[in-house]
Design a protein around this motif. Structure first.
Motif, short mmCIF file in Angstrom:
data_model
loop_
_atom_site.label_atom_id
_atom_site.label_comp_id
_atom_site.label_asym_id
_atom_site.label_seq_id
_atom_site.Cartn_x
_atom_site.Cartn_y
_atom_site.Cartn_z
N VAL A 100 0.84 -1.20 0.00
CA VAL A 100 0.00 0.00 0.00
C VAL A 100 0.88 1.25 0.00
CG1 VAL A 100 -1.76 1.31 1.25
CG2 VAL A 100 -1.86 -1.20 1.20
N LEU A 101 0.66 2.11 -0.99
CA LEU A 101 1.39 3.38 -1.10
C LEU A 101 0.54 4.50 -0.52
CD1 LEU A 101 2.77 3.02 -4.73
CD2 LEU A 101 3.89 2.41 -2.59
N VAL A 102 1.14 5.32 0.32
CA VAL A 102 0.43 6.43 0.97
C VAL A 102 0.99 7.74 0.42
CG1 VAL A 102 -0.18 7.51 3.15
CG2 VAL A 102 0.16 5.03 3.04
N PRO A 103 0.18 8.56 -0.22
CA PRO A 103 0.69 9.83 -0.78
C PRO A 103 0.89 10.89 0.29
CG PRO A 103 -1.66 9.66 -1.16
CD PRO A 103 -1.24 8.35 -0.53
N LYS A 104 1.87 11.75 0.05
CA LYS A 104 2.13 12.90 0.91
C LYS A 104 1.76 14.18 0.16
CE LYS A 104 5.89 10.89 3.64
NZ LYS A 104 7.30 11.07 4.10
N SER A 105 1.54 15.23 0.93
CA SER A 105 1.15 16.50 0.31
C SER A 105 2.31 17.18 -0.39
CB SER A 105 0.57 17.45 1.36
OG SER A 105 1.52 17.70 2.39
N LYS A 106 3.54 16.89 0.03
CA LYS A 106 4.72 17.50 -0.58
C LYS A 106 5.73 16.42 -0.93
CE LYS A 106 4.44 22.06 1.60
NZ LYS A 106 5.18 23.09 2.40
N GLY A 107 6.55 16.71 -1.92
CA GLY A 107 7.57 15.76 -2.35
C GLY A 107 7.64 15.71 -3.86
N GLN A 108 8.50 14.86 -4.36
CA GLN A 108 8.73 14.82 -5.81
C GLN A 108 7.53 14.29 -6.57
OE1 GLN A 108 12.20 12.65 -7.02
NE2 GLN A 108 12.24 13.60 -9.02
N PHE A 109 6.84 13.29 -6.02
CA PHE A 109 5.70 12.72 -6.74
C PHE A 109 4.58 13.73 -6.96
CE2 PHE A 109 1.60 10.55 -6.81
CZ PHE A 109 1.76 9.72 -7.92
N PRO A 110 4.08 14.41 -5.91
CA PRO A 110 3.03 15.41 -6.16
C PRO A 110 3.51 16.57 -7.02
CG PRO A 110 3.75 15.50 -3.88
CD PRO A 110 4.36 14.27 -4.46
N ALA A 111 4.81 16.92 -6.94
CA ALA A 111 5.33 18.00 -7.78
C ALA A 111 5.29 17.61 -9.24
CB ALA A 111 6.75 18.36 -7.36
N LEU A 112 5.65 16.37 -9.54
CA LEU A 112 5.62 15.89 -10.91
C LEU A 112 4.19 15.78 -11.42
CD1 LEU A 112 6.95 14.76 -13.44
CD2 LEU A 112 7.01 12.52 -12.32
N ALA A 113 3.29 15.28 -10.57
CA ALA A 113 1.89 15.17 -10.97
C ALA A 113 1.32 16.54 -11.33
CB ALA A 113 1.07 14.53 -9.84
N GLY A 114 1.63 17.54 -10.52
CA GLY A 114 1.15 18.89 -10.83
C GLY A 114 1.74 19.45 -12.10
N ALA A 115 3.01 19.11 -12.38
CA ALA A 115 3.67 19.63 -13.57
C ALA A 115 3.06 19.10 -14.85
CB ALA A 115 5.16 19.29 -13.53
N VAL A 116 2.55 17.87 -14.83
CA VAL A 116 1.96 17.27 -16.03
C VAL A 116 0.44 17.37 -16.04
CG1 VAL A 116 3.92 15.71 -16.32
CG2 VAL A 116 1.93 14.95 -15.00
N GLY A 117 -0.13 18.08 -15.07
CA GLY A 117 -1.57 18.28 -15.04
C GLY A 117 -2.35 17.09 -14.55
N SER A 118 -1.73 16.22 -13.77
CA SER A 118 -2.41 15.05 -13.23
C SER A 118 -2.91 15.35 -11.83
CB SER A 118 -1.46 13.85 -13.19
OG SER A 118 -2.05 12.76 -12.48
N PRO A 119 -4.08 14.82 -11.46
CA PRO A 119 -4.57 15.06 -10.09
C PRO A 119 -3.77 14.33 -9.03
CG PRO A 119 -6.02 13.54 -11.26
CD PRO A 119 -5.05 14.06 -12.28
N GLY A 120 -2.91 13.40 -9.42
CA GLY A 120 -2.11 12.68 -8.45
C GLY A 120 -2.95 11.70 -7.65
N LEU A 121 -2.48 11.37 -6.45
CA LEU A 121 -3.19 10.43 -5.58
C LEU A 121 -3.76 11.19 -4.39
CD1 LEU A 121 -0.69 7.43 -5.49
CD2 LEU A 121 -2.79 7.62 -6.85
N SER A 122 -5.03 10.94 -4.08
CA SER A 122 -5.67 11.58 -2.93
C SER A 122 -5.84 10.61 -1.77
CB SER A 122 -7.03 12.15 -3.33
OG SER A 122 -7.87 11.12 -3.86
#
Length: 215
Positions: A100-122
């Motif tokens: 199980v992967l737990v997303p964080k509000s900050k870090g490289q993954f959410p930054a990349l998701a925002g850069a490509v216009g993806s909603p990321g993981l909630s």
């Protein structure tokens, strides 16, 4: 017959002229883009020369550097991230697909998701669910029936169909691209069942099932 250059050749060419925001800010973003993309290529090539015990480590950091290059070219803000933006739920599952992967509000993954216009993981998600959402991996038999799989979609016509759209303003047009969607069994047998099946896929909201055909 001309052969298309390998992807790394094309990406390497962008290091001379970085795209997007990296090209407009050569002193800061441009340098990050160039260095990150170079390291990504070198790490990926090195991964092909080592055994399976060391390959995942090189692939991970190669992918991480590729993401850093994308953020430099497309993100509004450049930050030094102290975390990957994802963590593992404890205790870790004994099976890889059940991790199980737990997303964080900050870090490289959410930054990349925002850069490509993806909603990321909630919310938290199992690794198997993420793999099933990738069209190139959705057919793997190891995934079983535990997760909803990405639907194969192919254009069925070379050119889109343009039509006037009254809801979008005067003179506005709407582009429709005929596609073939392959559903798992049992397949929809009516327009209503097709709408219900597409409703399970949020990004399929723009699909117009009028006049479908089943084979």
């Amino acid at each position: 017959m001309s052969l298309r250059p390998p992807a790394w050749y094309q990406l390497r060419a962008t290091r001379a002229q970085p795209p997007g925001l990296a090209g407009a800010d050569a002193a800061s973003r441009g340098g990050i883009y160039q260095a990150a993309l170079q390291q990504s290529e070198e790490l990926m090539r090195a991964a092909g020369a080592v055994g399976p015990a060391s390959r995942p480590l090189l692939l991970f950091y190669g992918l991480s550097q590729a993401g850093r290059a994308i953020v430099a070219a497309r993100s509004d803000a450049i930050e030094v991230h102290e975390s990957h933006g994802l963590t593992l739920e404890r205790p870790v599952s004994s099976g890889v697909l059940g991790v199980v992967l737990v997303p964080k509000s900050k870090g490289q993954f959410p930054a990349l998701a925002g850069a490509v216009g993806s909603p990321g993981l909630s919310t938290s998600v199992q690794l198997g669910g993420l793999m099933a959402a990738i069209p190139e991996l959705a057919h793997l038999p190891q995934l079983g029936d535990n997760w909803r799989r990405a639907l194969p979609v192919w254009p069925s016509a070379p050119d889109p169909v343009w039509s006037k759209s009254a809801s979008s303003g005067i003179g506005a047009t709407t582009r429709k691209v005929p596609v073939v969607v392959v559903f798992p069994e049992p397949q929809p047998s009516s327009v209503e069942e097709l709408r219900q099946a597409l409703g399970l896929y949020p990004v399929a909201c723009q699909v117009d099932p009028s006049g479908p055909s089943w084979k």
